[in-house]
Design a protein around this motif. Sequence first.
Motif, short mmCIF file in Angstrom:
data_model
loop_
_atom_site.label_atom_id
_atom_site.label_comp_id
_atom_site.label_asym_id
_atom_site.label_seq_id
_atom_site.Cartn_x
_atom_site.Cartn_y
_atom_site.Cartn_z
N ILE A 133 0.83 -1.20 0.00
CA ILE A 133 0.00 0.00 0.00
C ILE A 133 0.87 1.27 0.00
CG2 ILE A 133 -0.81 1.08 2.17
CD1 ILE A 133 -2.84 -1.09 -0.26
N ALA A 134 2.09 1.16 0.57
CA ALA A 134 3.02 2.29 0.48
C ALA A 134 3.27 2.64 -0.98
CB ALA A 134 4.34 1.95 1.17
N PHE A 135 3.35 1.60 -1.82
CA PHE A 135 3.60 1.80 -3.26
C PHE A 135 2.32 2.13 -4.03
CE2 PHE A 135 3.67 -0.14 -7.54
CZ PHE A 135 4.54 0.76 -8.13
N THR A 136 1.27 1.32 -3.84
CA THR A 136 0.09 1.48 -4.72
C THR A 136 -0.79 2.66 -4.34
OG1 THR A 136 -1.23 -0.05 -3.36
CG2 THR A 136 -0.05 -1.00 -5.27
N SER A 137 -0.72 3.09 -3.08
CA SER A 137 -1.62 4.18 -2.67
C SER A 137 -0.91 5.37 -2.03
CB SER A 137 -2.68 3.61 -1.71
OG SER A 137 -3.38 4.65 -1.07
N GLN A 138 -0.07 5.12 -1.02
CA GLN A 138 0.51 6.26 -0.30
C GLN A 138 1.43 7.09 -1.19
OE1 GLN A 138 2.06 4.54 3.40
NE2 GLN A 138 0.07 4.92 4.34
N LEU A 139 2.34 6.42 -1.92
CA LEU A 139 3.25 7.15 -2.80
C LEU A 139 2.48 7.98 -3.85
CD1 LEU A 139 6.11 7.87 -3.76
CD2 LEU A 139 6.19 5.70 -4.99
N PRO A 140 1.50 7.42 -4.57
CA PRO A 140 0.75 8.25 -5.53
C PRO A 140 0.07 9.47 -4.89
CG PRO A 140 0.29 5.94 -5.96
CD PRO A 140 1.12 5.99 -4.69
N HIS A 141 -0.38 9.35 -3.65
CA HIS A 141 -0.99 10.50 -2.99
C HIS A 141 0.06 11.58 -2.70
CE1 HIS A 141 -4.42 7.78 -2.56
NE2 HIS A 141 -5.15 8.84 -2.32
N ILE A 142 1.28 11.17 -2.37
CA ILE A 142 2.36 12.15 -2.18
C ILE A 142 2.76 12.77 -3.53
CG2 ILE A 142 4.82 12.40 -1.57
CD1 ILE A 142 4.31 10.66 0.84
N LEU A 143 2.82 11.94 -4.57
CA LEU A 143 3.17 12.47 -5.90
C LEU A 143 2.15 13.52 -6.33
CD1 LEU A 143 4.23 9.22 -7.85
CD2 LEU A 143 5.67 10.80 -6.54
N ALA A 144 0.87 13.27 -6.10
CA ALA A 144 -0.17 14.21 -6.50
C ALA A 144 -0.02 15.55 -5.79
CB ALA A 144 -1.56 13.61 -6.23
N GLY A 145 0.20 15.49 -4.47
CA GLY A 145 0.36 16.72 -3.69
C GLY A 145 1.63 17.47 -4.06
N THR A 146 2.69 16.71 -4.33
CA THR A 146 3.96 17.31 -4.75
C THR A 146 3.79 18.01 -6.09
OG1 THR A 146 5.17 15.55 -3.62
CG2 THR A 146 6.39 16.83 -5.25
N TYR A 147 3.14 17.32 -7.01
CA TYR A 147 2.93 17.83 -8.37
C TYR A 147 2.19 19.17 -8.35
CZ TYR A 147 1.44 17.73 -13.29
OH TYR A 147 1.21 18.03 -14.61
N MET A 148 1.15 19.25 -7.52
CA MET A 148 0.34 20.47 -7.47
C MET A 148 1.14 21.67 -6.99
SD MET A 148 -2.57 19.97 -8.78
CE MET A 148 -3.35 21.55 -8.39
N LYS A 149 2.27 21.44 -6.32
CA LYS A 149 3.04 22.55 -5.75
C LYS A 149 3.88 23.32 -6.77
CE LYS A 149 3.11 20.97 -0.98
NZ LYS A 149 2.37 19.70 -1.08
N SER A 150 3.92 22.85 -8.03
CA SER A 150 4.60 23.65 -9.05
C SER A 150 3.80 24.93 -9.29
CB SER A 150 4.68 22.88 -10.37
OG SER A 150 5.02 23.77 -11.41
N PRO A 151 4.48 26.07 -9.41
CA PRO A 151 3.76 27.31 -9.71
C PRO A 151 2.99 27.23 -11.04
CG PRO A 151 6.05 27.76 -9.12
CD PRO A 151 5.93 26.27 -9.26
N SER A 152 3.36 26.29 -11.90
CA SER A 152 2.66 26.14 -13.19
C SER A 152 1.25 25.61 -13.02
CB SER A 152 3.43 25.18 -14.11
OG SER A 152 4.76 25.60 -14.28
N SER A 153 0.97 24.93 -11.88
CA SER A 153 -0.32 24.24 -11.76
C SER A 153 -1.49 25.19 -11.87
CB SER A 153 -0.38 23.43 -10.46
OG SER A 153 -0.54 24.28 -9.34
N GLU A 154 -1.26 26.43 -11.45
CA GLU A 154 -2.34 27.41 -11.48
C GLU A 154 -2.78 27.78 -12.90
OE1 GLU A 154 -3.05 31.81 -9.60
OE2 GLU A 154 -1.23 30.76 -8.98
N PHE A 155 -1.89 27.53 -13.86
CA PHE A 155 -2.16 28.02 -15.22
C PHE A 155 -2.34 26.91 -16.24
CE2 PHE A 155 0.77 30.86 -12.91
CZ PHE A 155 -0.08 31.96 -12.74
#
Lengths: 287, 287
Positions: free
Chosen positions: A178-200
């Motif tokens: 579950i660390a791989f199939t669920s927890q890591l993807p949830h961290i990737l999603a939150g990390t990804y959104m933190k790019s300043p580009s996400s707003e645009f």
Amino acid sequence: MRVCVVGLGLIGGSLAKALSKTKKYLVDGYDISKEVCEKALECGCIKSIADFKGGKKYDIVFIALSPALTIEFIKNNADFLKGAIVSDVCGVKAPIISALKDFCKKNGIFFIGGHPMAGRELNGFDNSTPDLFINRYYIFTKDENTLDEKLYVLKELVTDIGCFDVTVTTPEKHDQMIAFTSQLPHILAGTYMKSPSSEFHLGFSAGSYHDVSRVASIDENLWTQLFLSNKERLLEELDIFIENINNYRAALNDNDADRLKELIKTGRILKERDLEQNGKEKPHNFG
Amino acid sequence: MRVCVVGLGLIGGSLAKALSKTKKYLVDGYDISKEVCEKALECGCIKSIADFKGGKKYDIVFIALSPALTIEFIKNNADFLKGAIVSDVCGVKAPIISALKDFCKKNGIFFIGGHPMAGRELNGFDNSTPDLFINRYYIFTKDENTLDEKLYVLKELVTDIGCFDVTVTTPEKHDQMIAFTSQLPHILAGTYMKSPSSEFHLGFSAGSYHDVSRVASIDENLWTQLFLSNKERLLEELDIFIENINNYRAALNDNDADRLKELIKTGRILKERDLEQNGKEKPHNFG
């Protein structure tokens, strides 16, 4: 079969709705919110609000609460749970089992850890649906106290509500996967959104953006618990991921086309092998 | 309107199929594979195989080739392209425009950079479909040579094949946004698959696994070109991502619940704001 669902959020509410829909189970439920209890009564997914005083009233009790509250509820309601099959829905299993195993054995509670591979990016009873479990996997954990005949009852129940298959595994193996199939993807999603580009992104985005970012919107209190209680496994997956993404970065930075090509190719082959072996079907629901 | 599509892979094949389906465009095409040309003739999405000898034969020519081959084709076929509106479908724009801008102006070719926000995780003519562009964005780039009346023709054309809207931007802005919305997710997918856990996900996985890994299966030759030709922008996004994921790792490693909660919360708020502002709809196709 008399079933009680404690906690009527997305998962508990969906369980109550799916179970009552089968007509095979008599379903009661409880939620800390009176408003939610009334909604559940009104829609008919529970027959009455459960009362935890006195002895055993149900054959099966689902505790659909966060990890900390799950442990607390079971420890505070031993008389009520005695003789029943009790299962939780927490996203980590080893800490739950180790906190409850001896207590449940001593108090005659047949506890079996559970985790439906089902969910939505929306929370609460209002977003719960009887279809949440259709074509999904449901994981149960087995330890030295687990009785096969009790496990069999739960396996039949989750099949009744539409699950595609049941995985039976150890709490430790569950937490590792579950660390791989669920927890890591949830961290990737939150990390990804933190790019300043996400707003645009609008006008420049398609499926890739939506898929990677989909599960960024999660409850920070629940997921902080889940991440910290699976720290070692999740750190392992994070370290593997960070090492590998740094390899792409280095190849790009060095203009090393051969190395970059090799990295992309390895990912392609792994994904193609996965699709060949495990089918191309995407589950119908998200989670 | 006479349209020619050069290169009948996933994108070119889908363009030919979508354009011919409208009955508004007479579509010819060409592919280096004779077999693909015959399939395209047989299914009726092209009327005849294009011949590049002699002068202008088409009002619009789409070059649906890789970046290097796109530049090569245009430079080798100036007579054929003279007087036509010519557009490519490459995933990077600044390197294409800077390689072709002066050449096209000198040779009377009305070149406009294009990039459909459409795709599938499968390649080639056999996977092409007339529905690929339905409800998708199509990006065109504008530079000092771009004529508005030519751009207008292309905008109308992509609306005819079902696009939801057209984004007009500079080549540089395109490349900056695409590093985030497309290139980074493709690297995340390939990186994710490299965990040794990926082989054993079945029975433990749901939407999160499928969504993050979906686009790992990409052509390494094409994407090495795309990544390297957008190196600076992609490095920027990679560095932001790596810094942020290391923040999660550090908070977890330090058992810092407050910091972890804050990181998860920031991701949640960014995603919720995005859903509020840009709608909850996921595009129908992937890409």
